[in-house]
Design a protein around this motif. Structure first.
Motif: not given
Length: 478
Positions: A16, A143, A412, A422, A426, A438, A441
């Protein structure tokens, strides 16, 4: 450190954190990593023609975040041709061509055979529902898609979903469910179903790839690419918003240091994030506290046999009768031409057996694991060249029944925060694609904030220059 102010600080160097750092590599960034390396649970060591894997090893298909990163840093994947649903049962390894043949080929009582067939049909039906849930919906971001998939069969435990089972089948399904590092009663039904769905996907199998050279190559190449933007052996003490900036306090080489950034991405396990981040809403903190992780010990094995072995055409074996839950043959993807001597294997435990195993020394874990490896494949005696035990604490993350992740999702989606989260937690079960997705993002949100700030600063400078020019013109006329 000469520089103490950054555009973005990334805390955590697992998949991540690496994904976030790679997305922001054109910015002034700092990555803080607790260990001596990047890659997190993607960990392997090169051993001649093979590699010794100690963590995650199943890579997602083309089009995924992870594959996009691998392509951009020059790494390749290789397909796994071997059987991935073999079972060690009653002292024998069963490796049918189709999972539907297991109830017909395995040695069991009529009651067990009927129960296995019925549960298999139930799981197969649920897997089809899970595959439908996995399909993208027009207008839905990643998401929200993850949240929707995570809600599939989320209100009951996998044990309740399965119902009562004969004793030996109970052990079989527990062993399979421990791929999530949790017992059936601890994970929600969608978690258990997704484990089967990922392997039963046929030609669309989402778990049919290894990283050429070993999973650890991801972190090794990232270390080369990111260079001195990464600080290793650092322990983050606090993350706190101060004015428009975020202050990060960490300890490195025995001394405490303070740095600041416009944006911070926290890419560490949820309970660590809860401990270090000071400025988050109470419901978000409660969500972080309630994220579940299961520990697991793994053991990599390098062998030196000179000829074919009975597991050469197998990649994964579920092992309810062993001290470990899974057996992997990581040399299988390399068996495409003349068979080279030697090989690479891995075993691991999850759930309750993992917790018990982690109370032992590395030598005791090694001896227990090897004893059962030899029971499965006596041909290996005298051919184990090297073993390495790796303890993953925390290990994988999974969702229990009824878990509410909405507070984190809402956080978020806010546009007024500069501390971002992140990680693989998730989704309903952790994996490298969730982690990298994540991270990507969170990095995009941080970039959007930076660009907005820079646009505002530019606007203010232009306004100041315009005002200065107007004043000069007035003075000249005067």
């Amino acid at each position: 450190m000469e520089v103490t102010d950054f555009d973005v600080i990334v805390i955590g160097g697992g998949p991540s954190g690496c994904s976030a750092a790679w997305e922001l590599r054109d910015r002034n960034i700092l990555v803080l990593e607790k260990t001596h390396r990047l890659g997190g649970r993607l960990y392997s060591m090169s051993r001649g023609d093979y590699w010794l894997n100690l963590g995650g090893h199943l890579f997602p298909p083309a089009g995924s975040h992870m594959r996009n990163i691998l392509h951009s840093i020059g790494l390749d994947v290789i397909s796994i041709p071997g059987n991935k649903f073999a079972i060690y049962w009653g002292g024998k390894v069963y490796k049918p061509n189709a999972v539907s043949a297991l109830p017909l080929t395995m040695s069991m009582t009529l009651r067990e055979r009927f129960a296995l067939a019925m549960r298999g049909l139930k799981i197969l039906k649920a897997v089809k529902g899970w595959q439908e849930a996995m399909k993208p919906v027009i207008g839905e971001n990643n998401q929200r898609r993850r949240a929707r998939v995570a809600s599939y069969l989320a209100d009951e435990s996998f044990r309740d979903f399965m119902g009562p089972l004969p004793k030996r089948l109970e052990a079989l399904f527990q062993s399979a469910a421990r791929r999530a590092a949790a017992e059936m009663e601890d994970q929600h039904a969608g978690v258990g179903v997704s484990l089967f769905g990922a392997v039963w996907a046929g030609k669309g199998d989402s778990m049919a790839l290894n990283l050429n050279g070993g999973s650890g190559r991801f972190g090794e190449v990232m270390m080369e690419m990111l260079g001195d933007r990464v600080r290793y052996h650092t322990t983050v003490k606090s993350v706190k918003k101060v004015g428009d900036k975020v202050t990060v306090v960490f300890e490195s080489e025995g001394r405490e240091q303070t740095v600041t950034a416009a944006e911070v991405i926290v890419a560490v396990p949820a309970h660590f994030a809860d401990q270090i981040v000071q400025d988050i809403p109470d419901d978000v903190r409660a969500t972080l506290k309630n994220v579940q992780y299961g520990p697991f010990p793994t053991m990599g094995i390098i062998t030196d046999e000179t000829g074919p072995m009975p597991y050469d055409d197998i990649y994964a074996i579920t092992t309810p009768d062993a001290s470990f839950d899974m057996f992997f043959n990581h040399a299988n993807p390399l068996r495409t031409g003349p068979r080279k001597p030697g090989g690479s294997l891995m075993v691991y435990s999850g759930g309750a057996p993992a917790r018990a195993m982690l109370k032992l020394t590395d030598e005791e874990i090694r001896d227990r694991y090897l004893a059962d490896v030899y029971k499965m494949f006596p041909e290996l005696k005298g051919h184990v060249k090297e073993t390495i035990v790796q303890r993953w604490e925390p290990g994988n993350t999974y969702r229990p029944a009824g878990f509410d992740f909405q507070p984190m999702l809402s956080y978020c989606e806010r546009h007024d925060v500069n501390i971002h989260f992140a990680g693989d937690y998730f989704a309903e079960i952790g994996n490298m694609e969730i982690a990298t997705g994540t991270g990507h993002e969170a990095a995009r949100r941080a970039r959007t904030h930076l660009m907005a700030q820079e646009a505002q600063q530019l606007k203010m400078r232009l306004a100041a220059l315009t005002q200065r020019g107007t004043l000069s013109a007035v003075k000249e006329k005067a």
